[in-house]
Scaffold this active site. Structure first.
Site, PDB file in Angstrom:
ATOM      1  N   HIS A 196       3.061  -6.796  69.877  1.00 52.92           N
ATOM      2  CA  HIS A 196       1.778  -6.504  70.443  1.00 52.92           C
ATOM      3  C   HIS A 196       1.218  -5.099  70.346  1.00 52.92           C
ATOM      4  O   HIS A 196       2.032  -4.275  70.111  1.00 52.92           O
ATOM      5  CB  HIS A 196       2.189  -6.889  71.900  1.00 52.92           C
ATOM      6  CG  HIS A 196       3.153  -6.259  72.577  1.00 52.92           C
ATOM      7  ND1 HIS A 196       4.507  -6.679  72.424  1.00 52.92           N
ATOM      8  CD2 HIS A 196       3.251  -5.147  73.425  1.00 52.92           C
ATOM      9  CE1 HIS A 196       5.453  -5.793  73.156  1.00 52.92           C
ATOM     10  NE2 HIS A 196       4.748  -4.872  73.768  1.00 52.92           N
ATOM     11  N   GLY A 243      10.557   1.891  72.925  1.00 51.33           N
ATOM     12  CA  GLY A 243      10.124   1.143  74.580  1.00 51.33           C
ATOM     13  C   GLY A 243       9.717  -0.009  74.269  1.00 51.33           C
ATOM     14  O   GLY A 243       8.711  -0.341  75.238  1.00 51.33           O
ATOM     15  N   ASP A 250      -2.969  -6.605  80.763  1.00 49.19           N
ATOM     16  CA  ASP A 250      -1.473  -6.222  81.021  1.00 49.19           C
ATOM     17  C   ASP A 250      -1.133  -6.508  82.744  1.00 49.19           C
ATOM     18  O   ASP A 250      -2.183  -5.971  83.427  1.00 49.19           O
ATOM     19  CB  ASP A 250      -1.304  -4.751  80.413  1.00 49.19           C
ATOM     20  CG  ASP A 250       0.349  -4.568  80.602  1.00 49.19           C
ATOM     21  OD1 ASP A 250       0.861  -4.481  79.405  1.00 49.19           O
ATOM     22  OD2 ASP A 250       1.101  -4.585  81.598  1.00 49.19           O
ATOM     23  N   HIS A 288       4.597 -16.139  66.413  1.00 49.97           N
ATOM     24  CA  HIS A 288       5.881 -15.218  66.805  1.00 49.97           C
ATOM     25  C   HIS A 288       6.265 -14.189  65.727  1.00 49.97           C
ATOM     26  O   HIS A 288       7.038 -14.790  64.956  1.00 49.97           O
ATOM     27  CB  HIS A 288       6.952 -15.788  67.495  1.00 49.97           C
ATOM     28  CG  HIS A 288       8.079 -15.276  68.016  1.00 49.97           C
ATOM     29  ND1 HIS A 288       7.971 -14.713  69.531  1.00 49.97           N
ATOM     30  CD2 HIS A 288       9.232 -14.640  67.691  1.00 49.97           C
ATOM     31  CE1 HIS A 288       9.091 -14.381  69.604  1.00 49.97           C
ATOM     32  NE2 HIS A 288       9.891 -13.761  68.785  1.00 49.97           N
ATOM     33  N   ASN A 302       4.833  -0.481  70.424  1.00 52.63           N
ATOM     34  CA  ASN A 302       6.063  -0.056  70.522  1.00 52.63           C
ATOM     35  C   ASN A 302       7.168  -0.839  69.836  1.00 52.63           C
ATOM     36  O   ASN A 302       7.024  -2.206  69.690  1.00 52.63           O
ATOM     37  CB  ASN A 302       6.484   0.004  71.979  1.00 52.63           C
ATOM     38  CG  ASN A 302       5.585   0.965  72.863  1.00 52.63           C
ATOM     39  OD1 ASN A 302       5.203   1.895  72.449  1.00 52.63           O
ATOM     40  ND2 ASN A 302       5.484   0.214  73.923  1.00 52.63           N
ATOM     41  N   HIS A 307      -0.867  -2.452  72.539  1.00 49.59           N
ATOM     42  CA  HIS A 307      -1.497  -2.231  73.868  1.00 49.59           C
ATOM     43  C   HIS A 307      -2.938  -1.564  73.459  1.00 49.59           C
ATOM     44  O   HIS A 307      -2.829  -0.621  72.771  1.00 49.59           O
ATOM     45  CB  HIS A 307      -0.690  -0.999  74.652  1.00 49.59           C
ATOM     46  CG  HIS A 307       0.599  -1.529  74.744  1.00 49.59           C
ATOM     47  ND1 HIS A 307       0.947  -1.897  76.280  1.00 49.59           N
ATOM     48  CD2 HIS A 307       1.959  -1.688  74.293  1.00 49.59           C
ATOM     49  CE1 HIS A 307       2.437  -2.146  76.404  1.00 49.59           C
ATOM     50  NE2 HIS A 307       2.716  -2.064  75.133  1.00 49.59           N
ATOM     51  N   CYS A 356       4.994 -15.892  73.880  1.00 50.52           N
ATOM     52  CA  CYS A 356       4.823 -17.470  73.551  1.00 50.52           C
ATOM     53  C   CYS A 356       4.412 -18.192  74.596  1.00 50.52           C
ATOM     54  O   CYS A 356       3.202 -19.384  74.482  1.00 50.52           O
ATOM     55  CB  CYS A 356       6.084 -17.899  72.836  1.00 50.52           C
ATOM     56  SG  CYS A 356       5.995 -17.197  71.115  1.00 50.52           S
ATOM     57  N   HIS A 404       7.815  -9.732  71.251  1.00 47.56           N
ATOM     58  CA  HIS A 404       6.723 -10.333  70.566  1.00 47.56           C
ATOM     59  C   HIS A 404       5.797  -9.392  70.103  1.00 47.56           C
ATOM     60  O   HIS A 404       5.141  -8.780  71.029  1.00 47.56           O
ATOM     61  CB  HIS A 404       6.317 -11.581  71.398  1.00 47.56           C
ATOM     62  CG  HIS A 404       5.061 -12.195  70.660  1.00 47.56           C
ATOM     63  ND1 HIS A 404       5.181 -13.598  70.728  1.00 47.56           N
ATOM     64  CD2 HIS A 404       3.895 -12.140  70.020  1.00 47.56           C
ATOM     65  CE1 HIS A 404       4.190 -14.255  70.225  1.00 47.56           C
ATOM     66  NE2 HIS A 404       3.216 -13.221  69.808  1.00 47.56           N
ATOM     67  N   CYS A 447      10.463 -16.521  74.886  1.00 55.35           N
ATOM     68  CA  CYS A 447       9.526 -15.752  74.776  1.00 55.35           C
ATOM     69  C   CYS A 447       8.386 -15.779  75.647  1.00 55.35           C
ATOM     70  O   CYS A 447       7.510 -16.637  75.856  1.00 55.35           O
ATOM     71  CB  CYS A 447       8.991 -15.511  73.174  1.00 55.35           C
ATOM     72  SG  CYS A 447       7.721 -14.344  73.046  1.00 55.35           S
TER      73      CYS A 447
HETATM   74  P1  5GP Z   1       6.172  -3.234  75.561  1.00 59.28           P
HETATM   75  O1  5GP Z   1       7.196  -2.367  76.825  1.00 59.28           O
HETATM   76  O2  5GP Z   1       7.062  -4.431  75.177  1.00 59.28           O
HETATM   77  O3  5GP Z   1       5.638  -2.313  74.749  1.00 59.28           O
HETATM   78  O4  5GP Z   1       5.046  -3.784  76.578  1.00 59.28           O
HETATM   79  C1  5GP Z   1       5.166  -5.053  77.454  1.00 59.28           C
HETATM   80  C2  5GP Z   1       3.973  -5.265  78.124  1.00 59.28           C
HETATM   81  O5  5GP Z   1       3.928  -6.428  78.552  1.00 59.28           O
HETATM   82  C3  5GP Z   1       4.368  -4.109  79.519  1.00 59.28           C
HETATM   83  O6  5GP Z   1       3.004  -3.249  79.540  1.00 59.28           O
HETATM   84  C4  5GP Z   1       4.136  -5.132  80.385  1.00 59.28           C
HETATM   85  O7  5GP Z   1       3.618  -4.730  81.664  1.00 59.28           O
HETATM   86  C5  5GP Z   1       3.650  -6.625  79.939  1.00 59.28           C
HETATM   87  N1  5GP Z   1       4.073  -7.723  80.496  1.00 59.28           N
HETATM   88  C6  5GP Z   1       5.180  -8.039  80.585  1.00 59.28           C
HETATM   89  N2  5GP Z   1       5.425  -9.471  81.195  1.00 59.28           N
HETATM   90  C7  5GP Z   1       4.050  -9.632  81.465  1.00 59.28           C
HETATM   91  C8  5GP Z   1       3.444 -10.910  81.944  1.00 59.28           C
HETATM   92  O8  5GP Z   1       4.143 -11.895  82.052  1.00 59.28           O
HETATM   93  N3  5GP Z   1       2.021 -10.997  81.711  1.00 59.28           N
HETATM   94  C9  5GP Z   1       1.174  -9.988  81.443  1.00 59.28           C
HETATM   95  N4  5GP Z   1      -0.084 -10.131  81.449  1.00 59.28           N
HETATM   96  N5  5GP Z   1       1.730  -8.776  80.990  1.00 59.28           N
HETATM   97  C10 5GP Z   1       3.080  -8.758  80.737  1.00 59.28           C
HETATM   98 ZN    ZN Z   2       6.527 -14.990  71.105  1.00 52.52          ZN
END
Ligand code: 5GP
Ligand code: ZN
Length: 114
Positions: free
Chosen positions: A100, A93, A30, A46, A87, A102, A7, A98, A4
């Site tokens: 989260h 999306g 992000d 997690h 999301n 935004h 994680c 994990h 992950c």
């Molecule tokens: P999701 O589409 O799953 O709701 O959003 C995942 C978010 O995680 C995306 O906005 C993406 O830019 C961000 N993200 C993915 N990998 C990384 C990373 O390694 N570091 C950081 N800081 N953000 C990440």
């Molecule tokens: Zn995780």
């Protein structure tokens, strides 16, 4: 949860720009910001997504929102406003499995989202 990404960010294997951290949550910028302010607030535990969250974890989610209120102030988006997005699953999306939240701000955000 060895594979992950979030994680790995929590345990320091992947670097991140941290905005806030305590025993329960981590907030970091992000990597691909969709707004002038775009941070992610995640639990250190997690949890894959809301579908997988137990009732016992609801205090974690409540804490995330308390922390998010303080982060909005710290990042100076509290007065102008911001959006918190979670999301869930493929149609929602969700790319990182994990849970989260935004936090987006720093410009006027369109509604409804795409
Ligand atoms: P999701 O589409 O799953 O709701 O959003 C995942 C978010 O995680 C995306 O906005 C993406 O830019 C961000 N993200 C993915 N990998 C990384 C990373 O390694 N570091 C950081 N800081 N953000 C990440
Ligand atoms: Zn995780």
């Amino acid at each position: 949860m060895e594979e992950c990404i979030f994680c790995k960010i929590i345990n320091g294997d992947i670097p991140s720009k941290k905005v806030y951290e305590d025993d329960v949550v981590l907030c970091f910028e992000d990597i691909n910001p969709a707004a002038p302010v775009h941070v992610l607030v995640i639990p250190k535990k997690h949890i894959k997504n809301l579908n997988e969250m137990s009732n016992e974890d609801s205090n974690i989610i409540a804490h995330i929102f308390s922390v998010s209120r303080d982060i909005a102030k710290k990042l100076d988006i509290d007065d102008n406003g911001y959006r918190i997005v979670m999301n869930c699953g493929e149609d929602g999306g969700q790319e990182v499995e994990h849970i989260h939240f935004h936090m987006l701000g720093g410009r006027n955000l369109s509604w409804p989202p795409g």
